[in-house]
Design a protein around this motif. Structure first.
Motif, PDB file in Angstrom:
ATOM      1  N   LYS A  23       0.893  -1.186  -0.277  1.00  0.00           N
ATOM      2  CA  LYS A  23       0.287  -0.481  -0.073  1.00  0.00           C
ATOM      3  C   LYS A  23       0.787   0.910  -0.149  1.00  0.00           C
ATOM      4  CE  LYS A  23      -4.001  -2.129   2.156  1.00  0.00           C
ATOM      5  NZ  LYS A  23      -5.086  -1.860   2.871  1.00  0.00           N
ATOM      6  N   GLN A  24       2.275   1.013  -0.309  1.00  0.00           N
ATOM      7  CA  GLN A  24       2.879   2.452  -0.700  1.00  0.00           C
ATOM      8  C   GLN A  24       3.680   1.784  -1.901  1.00  0.00           C
ATOM      9  OE1 GLN A  24       3.316   4.980   1.852  1.00  0.00           O
ATOM     10  NE2 GLN A  24       4.508   5.803  -0.608  1.00  0.00           N
ATOM     11  N   ASN A  25       3.647   3.094  -2.500  1.00  0.00           N
ATOM     12  CA  ASN A  25       4.736   3.477  -3.657  1.00  0.00           C
ATOM     13  C   ASN A  25       6.216   3.362  -3.446  1.00  0.00           C
ATOM     14  OD1 ASN A  25       2.403   3.361  -6.261  1.00  0.00           O
ATOM     15  ND2 ASN A  25       2.061   5.467  -4.554  1.00  0.00           N
ATOM     16  N   TYR A  26       7.018   3.212  -4.499  1.00  0.00           N
ATOM     17  CA  TYR A  26       8.555   3.837  -3.617  1.00  0.00           C
ATOM     18  C   TYR A  26       9.325   4.123  -4.478  1.00  0.00           C
ATOM     19  CZ  TYR A  26       7.456   0.914   0.467  1.00  0.00           C
ATOM     20  OH  TYR A  26       6.570   1.080   2.593  1.00  0.00           O
ATOM     21  N   VAL A  27      10.706   4.138  -4.429  1.00  0.00           N
ATOM     22  CA  VAL A  27      11.061   4.590  -5.803  1.00  0.00           C
ATOM     23  C   VAL A  27      12.866   4.294  -5.141  1.00  0.00           C
ATOM     24  CG1 VAL A  27      10.985   6.184  -7.435  1.00  0.00           C
ATOM     25  CG2 VAL A  27      12.174   5.794  -5.662  1.00  0.00           C
ATOM     26  N   PHE A  28      13.795   3.217  -5.904  1.00  0.00           N
ATOM     27  CA  PHE A  28      15.342   2.969  -5.813  1.00  0.00           C
ATOM     28  C   PHE A  28      16.327   3.662  -6.319  1.00  0.00           C
ATOM     29  CE2 PHE A  28      12.831  -0.756  -5.483  1.00  0.00           C
ATOM     30  CZ  PHE A  28      13.314  -1.597  -4.075  1.00  0.00           C
ATOM     31  N   VAL A  29      17.282   4.700  -5.153  1.00  0.00           N
ATOM     32  CA  VAL A  29      17.933   5.520  -5.134  1.00  0.00           C
ATOM     33  C   VAL A  29      19.332   4.715  -4.643  1.00  0.00           C
ATOM     34  CG1 VAL A  29      18.493   7.443  -4.158  1.00  0.00           C
ATOM     35  CG2 VAL A  29      16.122   7.349  -4.453  1.00  0.00           C
ATOM     36  N   GLN A  30      20.086   4.822  -5.769  1.00  0.00           N
ATOM     37  CA  GLN A  30      21.245   4.945  -5.573  1.00  0.00           C
ATOM     38  C   GLN A  30      22.404   5.154  -4.116  1.00  0.00           C
ATOM     39  OE1 GLN A  30      23.585   3.916  -8.969  1.00  0.00           O
ATOM     40  NE2 GLN A  30      25.556   3.355  -8.477  1.00  0.00           N
ATOM     41  N   THR A  31      22.443   4.472  -3.698  1.00  0.00           N
ATOM     42  CA  THR A  31      23.745   5.212  -2.915  1.00  0.00           C
ATOM     43  C   THR A  31      24.846   4.987  -2.576  1.00  0.00           C
ATOM     44  OG1 THR A  31      22.977   3.442  -1.422  1.00  0.00           O
ATOM     45  CG2 THR A  31      21.059   5.283  -1.055  1.00  0.00           C
ATOM     46  N   GLU A  32      25.360   4.123  -3.623  1.00  0.00           N
ATOM     47  CA  GLU A  32      26.502   3.394  -3.611  1.00  0.00           C
ATOM     48  C   GLU A  32      26.650   2.331  -4.872  1.00  0.00           C
ATOM     49  OE1 GLU A  32      28.106   1.723  -0.368  1.00  0.00           O
ATOM     50  OE2 GLU A  32      27.976   3.471   1.279  1.00  0.00           O
ATOM     51  N   ARG A  33      27.868   1.775  -4.524  1.00  0.00           N
ATOM     52  CA  ARG A  33      28.088   1.348  -5.890  1.00  0.00           C
ATOM     53  C   ARG A  33      27.527   0.082  -5.938  1.00  0.00           C
ATOM     54  NH1 ARG A  33      31.608  -2.340  -7.956  1.00  0.00           N
ATOM     55  NH2 ARG A  33      31.945  -3.184  -9.736  1.00  0.00           N
ATOM     56  N   GLN A  34      26.466  -0.260  -6.919  1.00  0.00           N
ATOM     57  CA  GLN A  34      26.241  -1.128  -6.594  1.00  0.00           C
ATOM     58  C   GLN A  34      24.985  -1.651  -5.146  1.00  0.00           C
ATOM     59  OE1 GLN A  34      29.095  -4.515  -9.215  1.00  0.00           O
ATOM     60  NE2 GLN A  34      28.217  -4.690  -8.070  1.00  0.00           N
ATOM     61  N   THR A  35      24.819  -0.538  -5.023  1.00  0.00           N
ATOM     62  CA  THR A  35      23.721  -0.925  -3.550  1.00  0.00           C
ATOM     63  C   THR A  35      22.423  -0.020  -3.735  1.00  0.00           C
ATOM     64  OG1 THR A  35      25.667  -0.870  -2.253  1.00  0.00           O
ATOM     65  CG2 THR A  35      23.302  -0.158  -1.051  1.00  0.00           C
ATOM     66  N   TYR A  36      21.418  -0.082  -3.837  1.00  0.00           N
ATOM     67  CA  TYR A  36      20.294   1.075  -4.019  1.00  0.00           C
ATOM     68  C   TYR A  36      19.214   0.592  -2.751  1.00  0.00           C
ATOM     69  CZ  TYR A  36      21.996   0.123  -8.519  1.00  0.00           C
ATOM     70  OH  TYR A  36      22.969  -0.150  -9.428  1.00  0.00           O
ATOM     71  N   GLU A  37      18.700   2.165  -2.325  1.00  0.00           N
ATOM     72  CA  GLU A  37      17.790   2.366  -0.841  1.00  0.00           C
ATOM     73  C   GLU A  37      16.182   2.746  -1.300  1.00  0.00           C
ATOM     74  OE1 GLU A  37      16.538   3.321   2.737  1.00  0.00           O
ATOM     75  OE2 GLU A  37      18.458   2.379   1.796  1.00  0.00           O
ATOM     76  N   MET A  38      15.985   1.945  -1.064  1.00  0.00           N
ATOM     77  CA  MET A  38      13.854   1.752  -1.665  1.00  0.00           C
ATOM     78  C   MET A  38      13.039   3.332  -0.770  1.00  0.00           C
ATOM     79  SD  MET A  38      10.962  -0.926  -1.237  1.00  0.00           S
ATOM     80  CE  MET A  38      11.145  -1.719   0.338  1.00  0.00           C
ATOM     81  N   THR A  39      13.247   4.334  -1.404  1.00  0.00           N
ATOM     82  CA  THR A  39      12.428   5.049  -0.842  1.00  0.00           C
ATOM     83  C   THR A  39      11.075   5.508  -1.342  1.00  0.00           C
ATOM     84  OG1 THR A  39      14.999   6.328  -1.191  1.00  0.00           O
ATOM     85  CG2 THR A  39      13.395   7.805  -0.993  1.00  0.00           C
ATOM     86  N   PRO A  40      10.403   5.647  -0.311  1.00  0.00           N
ATOM     87  CA  PRO A  40       8.585   6.180  -0.464  1.00  0.00           C
ATOM     88  C   PRO A  40       8.707   7.824  -1.474  1.00  0.00           C
ATOM     89  CG  PRO A  40       9.574   5.906   2.182  1.00  0.00           C
ATOM     90  CD  PRO A  40      10.654   6.158   1.353  1.00  0.00           C
ATOM     91  N   VAL A  41       8.153   7.517  -2.326  1.00  0.00           N
ATOM     92  CA  VAL A  41       7.292   8.353  -3.329  1.00  0.00           C
ATOM     93  C   VAL A  41       5.914   8.951  -2.886  1.00  0.00           C
ATOM     94  CG1 VAL A  41       6.951   6.800  -5.284  1.00  0.00           C
ATOM     95  CG2 VAL A  41       8.005   9.166  -5.186  1.00  0.00           C
ATOM     96  N   GLN A  42       5.659   9.649  -3.606  1.00  0.00           N
ATOM     97  CA  GLN A  42       4.357  10.358  -3.597  1.00  0.00           C
ATOM     98  C   GLN A  42       4.201  10.274  -4.926  1.00  0.00           C
ATOM     99  OE1 GLN A  42       3.567  14.244  -0.511  1.00  0.00           O
ATOM    100  NE2 GLN A  42       4.052  12.767   1.026  1.00  0.00           N
ATOM    101  N   ILE A  43       2.560   9.576  -5.518  1.00  0.00           N
ATOM    102  CA  ILE A  43       3.187  10.086  -7.010  1.00  0.00           C
ATOM    103  C   ILE A  43       1.564  10.857  -7.692  1.00  0.00           C
ATOM    104  CG2 ILE A  43       3.790   8.279  -7.617  1.00  0.00           C
ATOM    105  CD1 ILE A  43       1.349   6.755  -8.019  1.00  0.00           C
ATOM    106  N   GLY A  44       1.684  11.365  -9.318  1.00  0.00           N
ATOM    107  CA  GLY A  44       0.083  12.431  -9.157  1.00  0.00           C
ATOM    108  C   GLY A  44      -0.068  11.603 -10.089  1.00  0.00           C
ATOM    109  N   PRO A  45      -1.165  12.213 -11.687  1.00  0.00           N
ATOM    110  CA  PRO A  45      -1.176  11.734 -12.466  1.00  0.00           C
ATOM    111  C   PRO A  45       0.035  11.030 -13.723  1.00  0.00           C
ATOM    112  CG  PRO A  45      -1.265  13.859 -12.310  1.00  0.00           C
ATOM    113  CD  PRO A  45      -1.110  13.533 -11.504  1.00  0.00           C
ATOM    114  N   LYS A  46      -0.802  10.069 -14.687  1.00  0.00           N
ATOM    115  CA  LYS A  46       0.212   9.768 -15.252  1.00  0.00           C
ATOM    116  C   LYS A  46       0.162   9.923 -16.856  1.00  0.00           C
ATOM    117  CE  LYS A  46       0.448   5.386 -12.761  1.00  0.00           C
ATOM    118  NZ  LYS A  46       0.153   4.589 -12.605  1.00  0.00           N
TER     119      LYS A  46
END
Length: 387
Positions: free
Chosen positions: A327-350
């Motif tokens: 029940k939440q939208n996320y994106v993955f942000v690259q923090t280091e080489r080959q390392t990614y942090e799942m970060t909550p995001v708020q979305i609008g229309p497409k």
């Protein structure tokens, strides 16, 4: 005896030594359990090995400016303008002799839809024919008095009385003729030999029957509605819109509507009228016209509608950048080489493959996974399950 004593003592010593070694090993294994628990606590970061990177397609990008239109979602129902909804009545009343109409039946303009009968129809035709004969007689008398007055054989008063009588009879005859026209009897074709006790009711429009309120043998008063007919060629969609959204709409705007029963079937249309009258609930009406008529759309049917409002420049990402989990939208942000942090995001229309990001400041100047986000999500969750 001494030998047995030595054996017993040796057995006890060996047993004690074994217990101590077992206890020491158990204590040494405890730090391993603590290390495992520490790894499991990090549920939002995923690290890919070199081997995994070779088998995974991961692409990153940053927020970009895109013009994305906001979609306004409304509800309403199919409606018919007053000029396309006809209530069929009989101005003089009477008994229904016959009809074939059923709700949903298609009819054509001028088609016979009912037969009525009543003694008053006979009386009206009789009165008209009598008035017509009296008018003809009064007309002849007036012409005769006019000729006599011209030769001074009759006074002006007598001629004027004859003229007034002729005019009175003509008025009576014309009034009765109009009453006959109301019940679809042509006065000009009525003679002493074709008086009828029945009259015919014809359809005034092309369309279909919406409702039938009468049955054969029923007496109908002049105020009773017998049938309701609808011309579907001009049906429209009546949508409810809140006052705060009125400024987002304008005449000619494109509307896409669909039913709950078949949401994949879309009906194109456009706004033709925006009511500026807001009710007590803060709701106004928007009238939309369909580009193509579909006989499956009937008055009273509830519809959903999407209206694209004016596009505005927004911070956006490709749609596949965003993943949905619990029940939440996320994106993955690259923090280091080959390392990614799942970060909550708020979305609008497409629109056109891009999705509006409503919290862009939190993602500004960060490398965001634009391709392979779901692969990272599956990797992250599978790792947690293994742990």
């Amino acid at each position: 005896m001494k030998s047995n004593y030595i054996q017993t003592r040796s057995f006890v010593l060996i047993l004690a030594l074994g217990s101590a070694i077992f206890f020491t090993q158990c204590k040494k294994e405890q730090p391993t359990e603590e290390t495992t628990t520490t790894v499991a606590e990090n549920e939002t970061t995923v690290h890919l090995t070199d081997a995994q990177m070779k088998n995974t397609v991961i692409e990153t990008g940053t927020l970009s400016e895109r013009k994305i239109a906001t979609t306004l979602k409304l509800t309403g129902k199919i409606d018919v303008p007053p000029q396309n909804l006809v209530s069929v009545t009989n101005p003089l009343g009477g008994y229904l002799k016959s009809t074939k109409l059923l709700p949903g039946m298609h009819i054509k303009k001028g088609e016979l839809i009912a037969m009525m009968e009543d003694p008053q129809y006979i009386q009206l035709q009789q009165n008209y024919l009598i008035a017509k004969d009296k008018y003809e007689f009064a007309k002849l008398d007036y012409n005769r008095q006019k000729d006599l007055n011209a030769s001074q054989a009759s006074s002006d008063k007598v001629m004027q009385i004859a003229q007034a009588e002729m005019n009175n009879q003509r008025i009576t005859m014309n009034a009765l003729a109009q009453q006959l026209a109301l019940i679809n009897i042509n006065p000009s074709s009525l003679t002493h030999d074709n008086i009828s006790r029945t009259i015919s009711i014809y359809s005034p429009i092309n369309g279909f029957v919406s409702k039938a309120y009468v049955n054969v043998g029923k007496y109908v008063t002049p105020s009773d509605v017998m049938f309701e007919l609808i011309n579907p060629l001009d049906i429209h969609l009546n949508l409810k819109v809140y006052e705060k959204d009125l400024d987002k709409l304008e005449i000619g705007q494109r509307v896409v509507s669909y039913t709950n029963a078949n949401p994949d079937k879309r009906y194109e249309g456009k706004i033709i009228l925006i009511s500026m009258d807001v009710n007590a609930d803060g709701v106004s009406e928007v009238h939309c016209h369909f580009e193509e008529f579909d006989k499956k759309l009937v008055p009273g049917m509830y519809m959903n509608a999407d209206i694209d409002t004016h596009a505005q420049v927004s911070q956006a990402l490709p749609e596949e950048s965003v993943v949905y989990f619990e029940k939440q939208n996320y994106v993955f942000v690259q923090t280091e080489r080959q390392t990614y942090e799942m970060t909550p995001v708020q979305i609008g229309p497409k629109e056109d493959g891009y999705i509006q990001i409503n919290n862009p400041t939190e993602l500004s100047n960060k490398k965001i996974v634009t391709k392979g986000a779901y692969t990272l999500l599956m990797k992250l969750k599978n790792t947690e399950e293994e742990e």
